[in-house]
Design a protein around this motif. Structure first.
Motif, PDB file in Angstrom:
ATOM      1  N   HIS A   1      49.831  28.358  50.406  1.00  0.00           N
ATOM      2  CA  HIS A   1      48.947  27.036  50.574  1.00  0.00           C
ATOM      3  C   HIS A   1      47.537  26.850  49.978  1.00  0.00           C
ATOM      4  CE1 HIS A   1      51.547  25.395  53.956  1.00  0.00           C
ATOM      5  NE2 HIS A   1      51.644  26.701  54.046  1.00  0.00           N
ATOM      6  N   LEU A   2      47.209  28.077  49.662  1.00  0.00           N
ATOM      7  CA  LEU A   2      45.889  28.512  48.947  1.00  0.00           C
ATOM      8  C   LEU A   2      45.941  27.749  47.472  1.00  0.00           C
ATOM      9  CD1 LEU A   2      44.426  31.567  50.352  1.00  0.00           C
ATOM     10  CD2 LEU A   2      43.571  29.235  50.760  1.00  0.00           C
ATOM     11  N   GLU A   3      47.158  27.985  46.894  1.00  0.00           N
ATOM     12  CA  GLU A   3      47.000  27.669  45.341  1.00  0.00           C
ATOM     13  C   GLU A   3      47.058  26.150  45.373  1.00  0.00           C
ATOM     14  OE1 GLU A   3      50.539  29.058  43.449  1.00  0.00           O
ATOM     15  OE2 GLU A   3      49.883  31.169  43.420  1.00  0.00           O
ATOM     16  N   GLY A   4      47.609  25.376  46.264  1.00  0.00           N
ATOM     17  CA  GLY A   4      47.386  23.990  46.219  1.00  0.00           C
ATOM     18  C   GLY A   4      45.933  23.493  46.441  1.00  0.00           C
ATOM     19  N   ALA A   5      45.049  24.191  47.305  1.00  0.00           N
ATOM     20  CA  ALA A   5      43.653  23.769  47.525  1.00  0.00           C
ATOM     21  C   ALA A   5      43.027  24.455  46.049  1.00  0.00           C
ATOM     22  CB  ALA A   5      43.230  24.560  48.720  1.00  0.00           C
ATOM     23  N   PHE A   6      43.499  25.576  45.600  1.00  0.00           N
ATOM     24  CA  PHE A   6      42.525  25.871  44.495  1.00  0.00           C
ATOM     25  C   PHE A   6      42.761  24.902  43.256  1.00  0.00           C
ATOM     26  CE2 PHE A   6      43.206  30.783  45.779  1.00  0.00           C
ATOM     27  CZ  PHE A   6      42.028  30.501  46.447  1.00  0.00           C
ATOM     28  N   LEU A   7      43.939  24.338  42.991  1.00  0.00           N
ATOM     29  CA  LEU A   7      44.259  23.520  42.065  1.00  0.00           C
ATOM     30  C   LEU A   7      43.245  22.059  42.358  1.00  0.00           C
ATOM     31  CD1 LEU A   7      48.031  23.598  41.545  1.00  0.00           C
ATOM     32  CD2 LEU A   7      46.380  24.122  39.925  1.00  0.00           C
ATOM     33  N   GLN A   8      43.290  21.873  43.517  1.00  0.00           N
ATOM     34  CA  GLN A   8      42.315  20.592  43.797  1.00  0.00           C
ATOM     35  C   GLN A   8      40.751  20.913  43.495  1.00  0.00           C
ATOM     36  OE1 GLN A   8      43.382  17.793  45.160  1.00  0.00           O
ATOM     37  NE2 GLN A   8      45.363  17.978  45.015  1.00  0.00           N
ATOM     38  N   VAL A   9      40.365  22.148  43.802  1.00  0.00           N
ATOM     39  CA  VAL A   9      38.841  22.372  43.500  1.00  0.00           C
ATOM     40  C   VAL A   9      38.768  22.453  42.058  1.00  0.00           C
ATOM     41  CG1 VAL A   9      37.625  24.434  43.383  1.00  0.00           C
ATOM     42  CG2 VAL A   9      38.689  23.891  45.374  1.00  0.00           C
ATOM     43  N   ASP A  10      39.670  23.157  41.198  1.00  0.00           N
ATOM     44  CA  ASP A  10      39.711  23.097  39.919  1.00  0.00           C
ATOM     45  C   ASP A  10      39.586  21.691  39.091  1.00  0.00           C
ATOM     46  OD1 ASP A  10      39.579  25.672  39.458  1.00  0.00           O
ATOM     47  OD2 ASP A  10      41.183  26.145  38.454  1.00  0.00           O
ATOM     48  N   GLN A  11      40.602  20.677  39.626  1.00  0.00           N
ATOM     49  CA  GLN A  11      40.587  19.268  39.260  1.00  0.00           C
ATOM     50  C   GLN A  11      39.287  18.637  39.468  1.00  0.00           C
ATOM     51  OE1 GLN A  11      44.122  17.821  41.015  1.00  0.00           O
ATOM     52  NE2 GLN A  11      45.579  19.131  39.720  1.00  0.00           N
ATOM     53  N   LEU A  12      38.741  18.879  40.618  1.00  0.00           N
ATOM     54  CA  LEU A  12      37.433  18.346  40.710  1.00  0.00           C
ATOM     55  C   LEU A  12      36.061  18.817  40.220  1.00  0.00           C
ATOM     56  CD1 LEU A  12      37.827  17.877  44.838  1.00  0.00           C
ATOM     57  CD2 LEU A  12      37.831  16.040  43.115  1.00  0.00           C
ATOM     58  N   PHE A  13      36.144  20.269  40.130  1.00  0.00           N
ATOM     59  CA  PHE A  13      34.774  20.851  39.733  1.00  0.00           C
ATOM     60  C   PHE A  13      35.150  21.458  38.426  1.00  0.00           C
ATOM     61  CE2 PHE A  13      34.841  20.714  44.420  1.00  0.00           C
ATOM     62  CZ  PHE A  13      33.703  19.869  44.367  1.00  0.00           C
ATOM     63  N   GLY A  14      36.079  21.428  37.721  1.00  0.00           N
ATOM     64  CA  GLY A  14      36.538  22.310  36.407  1.00  0.00           C
ATOM     65  C   GLY A  14      36.975  23.410  36.763  1.00  0.00           C
ATOM     66  N   GLU A  15      37.112  24.400  36.001  1.00  0.00           N
ATOM     67  CA  GLU A  15      38.017  25.574  36.274  1.00  0.00           C
ATOM     68  C   GLU A  15      36.710  26.608  37.023  1.00  0.00           C
ATOM     69  OE1 GLU A  15      39.540  27.278  32.677  1.00  0.00           O
ATOM     70  OE2 GLU A  15      40.838  25.574  32.348  1.00  0.00           O
ATOM     71  N   THR A  16      36.641  26.388  38.284  1.00  0.00           N
ATOM     72  CA  THR A  16      35.816  27.090  39.091  1.00  0.00           C
ATOM     73  C   THR A  16      36.427  28.340  39.690  1.00  0.00           C
ATOM     74  OG1 THR A  16      35.091  24.868  39.823  1.00  0.00           O
ATOM     75  CG2 THR A  16      34.224  26.515  41.269  1.00  0.00           C
ATOM     76  N   ILE A  17      37.775  28.193  40.187  1.00  0.00           N
ATOM     77  CA  ILE A  17      38.206  29.294  40.713  1.00  0.00           C
ATOM     78  C   ILE A  17      38.391  30.569  39.660  1.00  0.00           C
ATOM     79  CG2 ILE A  17      40.067  30.351  41.896  1.00  0.00           C
ATOM     80  CD1 ILE A  17      38.681  28.122  43.431  1.00  0.00           C
ATOM     81  N   PRO A  18      37.722  31.774  39.808  1.00  0.00           N
ATOM     82  CA  PRO A  18      37.829  32.862  38.764  1.00  0.00           C
ATOM     83  C   PRO A  18      39.269  33.402  38.469  1.00  0.00           C
ATOM     84  CG  PRO A  18      36.250  33.474  40.576  1.00  0.00           C
ATOM     85  CD  PRO A  18      37.085  32.220  40.999  1.00  0.00           C
ATOM     86  N   GLN A  19      39.492  33.863  37.512  1.00  0.00           N
ATOM     87  CA  GLN A  19      41.070  34.302  36.999  1.00  0.00           C
ATOM     88  C   GLN A  19      41.631  35.356  38.207  1.00  0.00           C
ATOM     89  OE1 GLN A  19      42.856  32.716  34.623  1.00  0.00           O
ATOM     90  NE2 GLN A  19      44.692  34.237  35.491  1.00  0.00           N
ATOM     91  N   TYR A  20      40.723  36.189  38.579  1.00  0.00           N
ATOM     92  CA  TYR A  20      41.106  37.352  39.384  1.00  0.00           C
ATOM     93  C   TYR A  20      41.614  36.821  40.711  1.00  0.00           C
ATOM     94  CZ  TYR A  20      36.639  37.300  41.734  1.00  0.00           C
ATOM     95  OH  TYR A  20      35.557  36.972  42.456  1.00  0.00           O
ATOM     96  N   VAL A  21      41.124  35.635  41.106  1.00  0.00           N
ATOM     97  CA  VAL A  21      41.467  34.909  42.229  1.00  0.00           C
ATOM     98  C   VAL A  21      42.824  34.630  42.256  1.00  0.00           C
ATOM     99  CG1 VAL A  21      40.715  33.277  44.107  1.00  0.00           C
ATOM    100  CG2 VAL A  21      39.184  34.957  43.225  1.00  0.00           C
ATOM    101  N   TRP A  22      42.988  33.841  41.218  1.00  0.00           N
ATOM    102  CA  TRP A  22      44.317  33.340  40.904  1.00  0.00           C
ATOM    103  C   TRP A  22      45.418  34.485  40.900  1.00  0.00           C
ATOM    104  CZ3 TRP A  22      45.781  28.466  41.462  1.00  0.00           C
ATOM    105  CH2 TRP A  22      45.003  27.574  41.199  1.00  0.00           C
ATOM    106  N   ASP A  23      44.840  35.515  40.054  1.00  0.00           N
ATOM    107  CA  ASP A  23      46.145  36.807  40.005  1.00  0.00           C
ATOM    108  C   ASP A  23      46.367  37.329  41.248  1.00  0.00           C
ATOM    109  OD1 ASP A  23      45.954  36.070  37.370  1.00  0.00           O
ATOM    110  OD2 ASP A  23      44.607  37.725  36.774  1.00  0.00           O
ATOM    111  N   LEU A  24      45.499  37.249  42.325  1.00  0.00           N
ATOM    112  CA  LEU A  24      46.155  37.647  43.571  1.00  0.00           C
ATOM    113  C   LEU A  24      47.308  37.359  44.167  1.00  0.00           C
ATOM    114  CD1 LEU A  24      42.565  37.490  45.531  1.00  0.00           C
ATOM    115  CD2 LEU A  24      43.646  39.786  44.637  1.00  0.00           C
ATOM    116  N   CYS A  25      47.703  36.006  43.639  1.00  0.00           N
ATOM    117  CA  CYS A  25      48.833  35.517  44.016  1.00  0.00           C
ATOM    118  C   CYS A  25      50.162  35.684  43.008  1.00  0.00           C
ATOM    119  CB  CYS A  25      48.793  34.014  44.268  1.00  0.00           C
ATOM    120  SG  CYS A  25      48.013  33.790  45.798  1.00  0.00           S
ATOM    121  N   LEU A  26      50.119  36.415  42.024  1.00  0.00           N
ATOM    122  CA  LEU A  26      51.103  36.707  40.769  1.00  0.00           C
ATOM    123  C   LEU A  26      52.320  37.598  41.599  1.00  0.00           C
ATOM    124  CD1 LEU A  26      49.064  38.015  37.929  1.00  0.00           C
ATOM    125  CD2 LEU A  26      50.443  35.915  38.033  1.00  0.00           C
ATOM    126  N   ARG A  27      53.261  36.859  41.388  1.00  0.00           N
ATOM    127  CA  ARG A  27      54.581  37.740  41.967  1.00  0.00           C
ATOM    128  C   ARG A  27      54.746  39.200  41.412  1.00  0.00           C
ATOM    129  NH1 ARG A  27      58.929  34.494  44.140  1.00  0.00           N
ATOM    130  NH2 ARG A  27      58.190  32.480  44.555  1.00  0.00           N
TER     131      ARG A  27
END
Length: 372
Positions: A346-372
């Motif tokens: 669920h968070l990945e969907g919200a993160f995408l919305q944040v990035d789309q609204l404010f540019g690449e705001t979410i740090p890479q290490y936060v995205w990487d927490l959800c790597l398989r």
């Protein structure tokens, strides 16, 4: 610290806004009529008796490389088709142990073509020992699961037409087999035109993830599926239908995708996109009781709540773990691995919305927490 609080606050707000928007759009779009496909009796033009080949989606000359020794007998009421990778014999043996001696249950394993001689030899020996493998000539692969499951419905219609139900699950699922058989035995439905699961997914946004994180496995390009909302569908861990509906799904696949390769994910493709094209076939639940009615008709319209129930309170699927990673899709609310999957989903969907609204705001290490 202020930045983290700001991100958390905006993430929660976006999740709530996104869910409210999804539900509103669902009820507006559900009033739109869907053009259905005229289905012929049985398998229609799918199977060629003279060559023993069949058509699956855009594949014109599919065949069965291995088949069970016997089809279903008069004593069989439920055909359980288990999707299995060619190398995962240990998972199949666990299923054989769980299904052994279950009255009315016929168990078969759907396996694709590994294109490796050593693995193929092992499969032939295994089928010689157990006689329960349905192997399809189409190559093995995650994005080829739709081809394999639809081929299973071809075999089911030809050899198990008399069974009442055809269920599909995966070899890495731990299932309450007795609970499912009891629920199906006591199921009271006026129609055989259904696909049933614990709780249907409604109002699901089509995943367009660009990176191979938690949801990347299920991303679908616009070329593959243009609409932004998936038709009501059943999660692939376990769903149940009938031989006739299964044959109709195969015909729908041929009508829609006879001229192009299909890379869509199996469960939403089969139980959503193809099912929607069959006249009168609805998603349903195999659960019984008051709360099953509430979930089916009311609570399932919220994707977050449906995901919560399927992940933590799945009535038939006890556990589901990926065979290729440590991802844990279904389990106890006390298991951290299950929470990681659920939150990332669920968070990945919200993160995408944040990035789309404010540019690449979410740090890479936060995205990487959800790597398989």
């Amino acid at each position: 610290m202020k930045t983290i609080r700001w991100l958390v606050g905006w993430t929660i707000k976006l999740i709530l806004i996104r869910k409210a928007f999804q539900i509103t759009r669902y009820f507006l779009s559900s009033k739109t009529s869907v053009e259905t496909i005229e289905i012929e009796k049985g398998l229609g033009q799918v199977y060629d008796d003279s060559t023993e080949t069949f058509k699956i989606l855009n594949e014109k000359n599919a065949s069965f490389l291995l088949k069970p020794k016997l089809g279903c007998g008069e004593e069989d009421h439920v055909l359980m088709m288990i999707s299995s990778g060619p190398r995962y014999r240990s998972n199949r043996d666990k299923w054989r142990a769980r299904g052994r001696g279950k009255k009315g249950l016929k168990l078969v394993f759907l396996v694709a073509n590994p294109h490796k001689e050593e693995i193929q030899n092992d499969l032939e020996a295994e089928n010689g020992e157990h006689g329960d493998i349905v192997q399809i000539s189409i190559e093995d692969g995650h994005r080829k699961l739709g081809y394999k499951i639809l081929s299973g419905y071809v075999w089911a219609y030809r050899h198990c037409t008399q069974v009442q139900y055809v269920a599909k699950s995966d070899d890495n699922v731990v299932l309450d087999v007795d609970g499912l058989l009891t629920a199906l035995e006591t199921r009271n439905s006026p129609s055989d035109n259904f696909i049933a699961c614990t709780t249907p997914n409604r109002n699901s946004l089509t995943i367009r993830a660009e990176h191979p994180r938690m949801t990347g496995n299920w991303s679908i390009s616009k070329d593959q599926y243009a609409p932004d909302i998936v038709p009501d569908w059943c999660t692939g861990f376990l769903y149940v239908t009938t031989p006739m509906v299964g044959a109709g799904l195969v015909q729908a696949g041929l009508a829609l995708y006879n001229d192009r390769e299909v890379l869509q994910i199996e469960d939403s493709l089969i139980t959503g996109v193809l099912r929607e094209k069959l006249p009168g076939v609805a998603v349903d639940t195999y659960e019984t009781g008051f709360w099953s009615h509430v979930w089916l008709h009311y609570l399932s319209h919220c994707p977050w709540m449906t995901g919560w129930k399927i992940t933590f309170f799945n009535t038939m699927v006890i556990s589901k773990k990926s065979s290729r990673s440590d991802t844990h899709y279904v389990g106890s609310i006390m298991e951290p691995g299950v929470w990681r999957y659920f939150l990332c989903l669920h968070l990945e969907g919200a993160f995408l919305q944040v990035d789309q609204l404010f540019g690449e705001t979410i740090p890479q290490y936060v995205w990487d927490l959800c790597l398989r």
